[in-house]
Write an enzyme that holds these catalytic residues in place. Structure first.
Site, short mmCIF file in Angstrom:
data_model
loop_
_atom_site.label_atom_id
_atom_site.label_comp_id
_atom_site.label_asym_id
_atom_site.label_seq_id
_atom_site.Cartn_x
_atom_site.Cartn_y
_atom_site.Cartn_z
NE ARG A 202 20.33 33.20 64.75
CZ ARG A 202 20.09 33.53 63.50
NH1 ARG A 202 21.05 33.44 62.60
NH2 ARG A 202 18.89 33.94 63.13
CB THR A 265 25.33 33.14 56.69
OG1 THR A 265 25.60 33.20 55.28
CG2 THR A 265 26.64 32.91 57.43
CG LEU A 275 26.90 41.56 61.52
CD1 LEU A 275 25.92 42.66 61.92
CD2 LEU A 275 27.53 40.94 62.78
CE1 TYR A 323 24.12 20.88 52.83
CE2 TYR A 323 22.13 22.06 53.47
CZ TYR A 323 22.81 20.88 53.30
OH TYR A 323 22.18 19.69 53.58
CB CYS A 411 13.47 8.91 58.78
SG CYS A 411 13.88 7.29 58.18
N GLY A 493 14.32 29.66 51.59
CA GLY A 493 15.69 29.20 51.40
C GLY A 493 16.58 30.20 50.70
#
Length: 559
Positions: A202, A265, A275, A323, A411, A493
């Protein structure tokens, strides 16, 4: 009967140009965007149909993918394909202004809406986790979340540092499809960032796509770079291979003080996305098959350690926020009683935008020609001439954001402007200024399309955090308005049991009929966001509803 396959060693790329492989652009568009979701430049693990977000897939298995492609190629403009958790289950006669595809992913009756039950269904081939834009075929790579992350960092800078992030740094983790936006967003906002990631592949992906600037060899090297770059006032992003549940506590122990702390994460999915400390990735994947309960327990225990470190930073006065990956919930379930002491990013920084229907408006060029996007960038500036912040975003995006798969742009605009831009794009297709049609969509993370008490609808002022009528109404209204495809998902999410959300995509093919659909959809879709927040009592939303002439019987007729 052969066993359905979730692995195929193949590379998929969407067709480019103006030659149709389906019967019209209304069916060519979902076909190309489905294939684009699995482009190796776009998807995290395309050979297993995984687009992003742990196990967020574009189709349930490869046999379902093949049949979806075949069906879209044969679909008529008065028919609608129904997709149930990544599986094409029916084609029905509808009408020309109906959606060509209706998608429902991962939806479970609330009592059974748990990861344990979902994983049982998934193992039997009866379900698919669609995340938000993976199973709804409108993922555009990490760019899709960059501006939202950028807006969050900028607003945090305004609130905590007088609007200036020069010489400051963000500590975070996760460089997957969503988290991979963080380093670039921090750089664009003017800050350095230290981005912890447990998979080298990643980090390599983000280095290749220029979302992260460089990789440190170890923690000491990373901190030395941070110290040097912040002293020089440079906004450089640094990746560090490691485990956040190990590195954040070590930073606390050392007395290191970031200027902002968050996390992206894949904590929403402890079985597939986080992990445990001290484990290798190979051990994690192997044990997920042989002892999933132990894996989930170990992952959540590590999340608890991770969150305790975030709380320690907050207690030192460092701005710290979730987040949207549900890590606080996971930690709370492991005994961190005060896990929710730091806020989510939406109530802390983004909700005023949602009150005006402003959110992640995005579009992609079906031609594959970057010039089509650059021309639309110019059109946005022309039609919104006085928004210096938006112009700066578009300039930075062109300079710094590498297209992944079909060229696309994100946008953030709101009610009124979305329809204005959509109609302008449709006219550009009609006139030949654009070489092929454009698709317009959005993230499910938008003002009126999601119920997620630990993320988008956290701490609603009227207490309606968990009311999920709103995304259902959004999906129904977008269907009635004529969106080209509409999706209704669960669990994106934040994981199973914690969210419901809807998406839409509309095609600008240059026709008069498309213009009528665009005007309806791109007004009504953000309008539901203003409606939802006005109903919750937010004065900004009430004022916006009045300004935009929304008919809200319990609000605009009385106030």
């Amino acid at each position: 009967m052969t066993t359905p396959s979730k692995f195929r060693d193949i590379e998929i790329r969407a067709p480019r140009g103006t030659t149709l492989t389906a019967k019209s652009w209304l069916t060519e568009a979902p076909l190309r965007m489905l294939m684009n979701n699995l482009d190796p430049e776009v998807a995290e693990n395309p050979r297993e149909l995984v687009v992003y977000g742990g196990i967020g897939r574009a189709a349930r298995n490869w046999e379902c993918y093949d049949r979806i492609v075949e069906t879209l190629k044969q679909l008529n403009d008065d028919e609608t394909l129904l997709v149930q958790s990544g599986k094409p289950v029916g084609v029905f006669k509808t009408h020309a202004n109906a959606p060509r595809v209706l998608i429902a992913n991962s939806n479970l009756v609330p009592h059974w809406a748990t990861w344990e039950h979902f994983n049982e269904l998934d193992a039997k081939g009866l379900a698919m986790y669609g995340q938000m834009t993976a199973g709804s075929w409108i993922y555009i790579g990490s760019q899709g979340i960059v501006q939202g992350t950028y807006e969050t960092f900028v607003e945090a800078g305004r609130q905590h540092y007088d609007g200036n992030l020069k010489g400051r740094w963000v500590l975070t983790a996760g460089l997957g499809g969503m988290g991979g936006a963080q380093p670039l967003a921090a750089t664009l906002a003017g800050a350095c960032s230290l981005n912890i990631e447990c998979q080298q592949s990643r980090i390599d992906f983000r280095l290749r796509s220029r979302y992260v600037d460089e990789q440190a060899k170890d923690l000491d090297d990373a901190l030395a770079r941070i110290q040097r770059y912040t002293a020089e006032g440079k906004a450089i992003s640094i990746a560090l291979l490691g485990n956040a549940a190990e590195i954040l506590p070590e930073l606390v122990r050392r007395g290191v003080r970031p200027d902002m702390v968050t996390d992206q994460t894949s904590a929403h999915d402890p079985l597939n996305g986080y992990l445990p400390a001290g484990w290798s990735w190979e051990e994690y994947r192997d044990r997920a098959q042989t002892d999933p309960a132990a894996v989930v327990k170990a992952a959540k225990q590590s999340m608890a350690v991770h969150v305790r470190a975030m709380l320690a930073f907050q207690q030192q006065g460092v701005p710290t926020f979730d987040y949207g990956n549900n890590i606080r919930q996971m930690a709370k379930e492991e005994g961190v009683a005060n896990a929710f002491d730091f806020p989510g990013f939406v109530p802390a920084y983004i909700r005023p935008l949602f009150c005006r229907g402003i959110g992640p408006f995005r579009w992609a060029a079906l031609s594959g020609d970057p010039q089509d996007i650059y021309k639309t960038d110019a059109k946005v500036k022309q039609l919104i001439p006085d928004d210096a912040h938006l112009h700066r975003w578009l300039d930075m995006a062109r300079e710094r954001i590498s297209f992944q798969g079909l060229p696309a742009r994100i946008c953030w605009v709101g009610l009124g402007l979305r329809a204005k831009l959509g109609l302008a794009f449709n006219e550009m297709v009609r006139s030949g200024e654009l070489s092929a049609p454009i698709v317009i969509g959005r993230d499910h993370l938008d003002s009126g399309s999601v119920a997620s008490p630990n993320r988008e609808t956290e701490a609603m002022q009227d207490g309606s955090d968990a009311v999920s009528d709103w995304p259902l109404l959004n999906a129904l209204l977008n269907t009635a308005s004529g969106a080209t495809w509409v999706s209704l998902h669960h669990g994106g999410g934040v994981g199973m049991g914690f969210s419901q959300h809807s998406g839409m995509v509309i095609v600008c093919d240059g026709s008069d009929e498309a213009a009528e659909r665009i005007a309806r959809v791109l007004t009504n879709d953000p309008g539901t966001g203003v409606m939802r927040h006005a109903d919750a009592g937010y004065q900004v939303a009430i004022d916006c509803a009045k300004e935009q002439g929304l008919n809200l019987p319990m609000i605009t007729a009385q106030r």
